[in-house]
Design an enzyme around this catalytic site. Structure first.
Site, PDB file in Angstrom:
ATOM      1  N   TYR A   1      28.985 101.143  54.924  1.00 29.67           N
ATOM      2  CA  TYR A   1      30.180 100.999  54.250  1.00 29.67           C
ATOM      3  C   TYR A   1      30.831 102.320  54.314  1.00 29.67           C
ATOM      4  O   TYR A   1      32.123 102.693  54.416  1.00 29.67           O
ATOM      5  CB  TYR A   1      30.009 100.602  52.864  1.00 29.67           C
TER       6      TYR A   1
ATOM      7  N   LYS B   1      34.582 103.692  55.624  1.00 24.93           N
ATOM      8  CA  LYS B   1      35.828 104.083  54.489  1.00 24.93           C
ATOM      9  C   LYS B   1      36.045 105.538  55.094  1.00 24.93           C
ATOM     10  O   LYS B   1      37.293 105.956  54.724  1.00 24.93           O
ATOM     11  CB  LYS B   1      35.125 104.117  53.203  1.00 24.93           C
TER      12      LYS B   1
END
Lengths: 78, 247
Positions: free
Chosen positions: B155, B159
């Site tokens: 993740y 990002k």
């Protein structure tokens, strides 16, 4: 070569690149002679699409090196 | 006061959570809304809610990991609305686990939605924005893309990737009046953060200066600002909305 298309392409090219129309001739290379960068070329393609009501794919865009190339493409696809 | 009347926004992953809140907030300022998500039923209920504000709103089922699905969705929306002025790349997932336990599949799934999805949608819309000589692109990143977070290697990587992508879009198309900014939310109360263990939640909250969890609305307010002409000299920027979690 269709004179009317040629004139329109020359005008649009000059407008997009911020140069005078008489600096553009049919043999001019957008990148080498007229100093266009890749984004300028994309913008010009979008302007040509609008003007002539055609679609120019990304692959075709790469092949359009000179004013004459663009005029020929428009003649063939109009 | 922000007024987005006459504008249209496409918001991905907008059937719930932060995306839904953004869609509703935009609609309240008069913006027409296009949303996509995977969940058909939730799309429909969200669209009903948005229409109560009186704007035009449509939803499409779309898998942002599939370029074909994205192209089809963008085409349908451009037929309905003529132009899309604002794009919010919000669709995102987590599949948290420590790196040493992370499978290749967990890594790839998250990259596929969060990073490839952002590419697919932006790529499919940029030509139309170039033609219109206008666009506001807001990508939802995360505070963990700036600081990392144990258990979120996949993740955090996506990002952080979104931030690099945002800055590049800002550089490539600024001349064309197309803006690209990223928003980095901290700990926001959504279904995504509900999965966190009590301990993980407590650890995270220790670092938050404003002693409450964020609400989807807190993020939506910032996105709304970035979509409006109040932010017309801001591009390529990452703005955190994290209650002071990362300073």
């Amino acid at each position: 070569m269709d004179k009317k298309i040629l004139e329109t392409v020359k005008e649009l090219t000059a407008e997009q690149l911020g140069i005078e129309v008489d600096e553009v001739n049919e043999k001019s290379s957008f990148i080498d002679d007229l100093g266009a960068d890749s984004l300028d070329t994309m913008e010009l393609v979008l302007a040509l699409e609008d003007e002539f009501g055609i679609e120019i794919s990304d692959e075709e865009t790469e092949k359009l090196k000179t004013v004459a190339d663009a005029v020929k493409y428009i003649e063939d696809n109009k | 006061m922000i007024n987005l009347e006459g504008k249209t926004a496409l918001i991905t992953g907008a059937a719930r959570g932060i995306g839904k809140e953004i869609a509703i907030k935009f609609a309240e300022t008069g913006c027409n809304i296009a949303i996509c998500d995977l969940d058909k039923e939730k799309i429909e209920s969200t669209i009903d809610e948005i229409r109560e504000t009186g704007v035009e709103a449509y939803g499409e089922v779309c898998d942002v990991t599939s370029m074909d699905s994205v192209k089809d969705m963008v085409k349908k929306f451009l037929e309905k609305f003529d132009k899309i002025d604002i794009l919010v790349n919000n669709a995102g997932i987590t599949q948290d686990t420590l790196l040493m336990r992370m499978s290749e599949k967990q890594w790839k799934n998250v990259i596929d939605v969060n990073l490839n999805g952002t590419f697919n949608v932006t790529r499919s819309l940029i030509r139309s924005m170039m033609k219109n000589k206008y666009g506001k692109i807001i990508n939802i990143s995360s505070v963990v893309g700036l600081m990392g977070n144990a258990g979120q290697a996949n993740y955090s990587a996506t990002k952080a990737g979104v931030i690099g992508f945002t800055k590049t879009v800002a550089k490539e198309y600024g001349k064309r009046n197309i803006y690209a900014n990223a928003v980095a939310p901290g700990f926001i109360e959504t279904d995504m953060t509900e999965k966190l263990s009590e301990k993980a939640e407590k650890d995270l909250m220790n670092n938050v200066s404003i002693k409450r969890k964020g609400k989807p609305e807190d993020v939506a307010n910032l996105v709304l600002f970035l979509a409006s002409d109040l932010s017309d000299y801001i591009t390529g920027e990452v703005i955190s909305v994290d209650g002071g979690m990362r300073m």
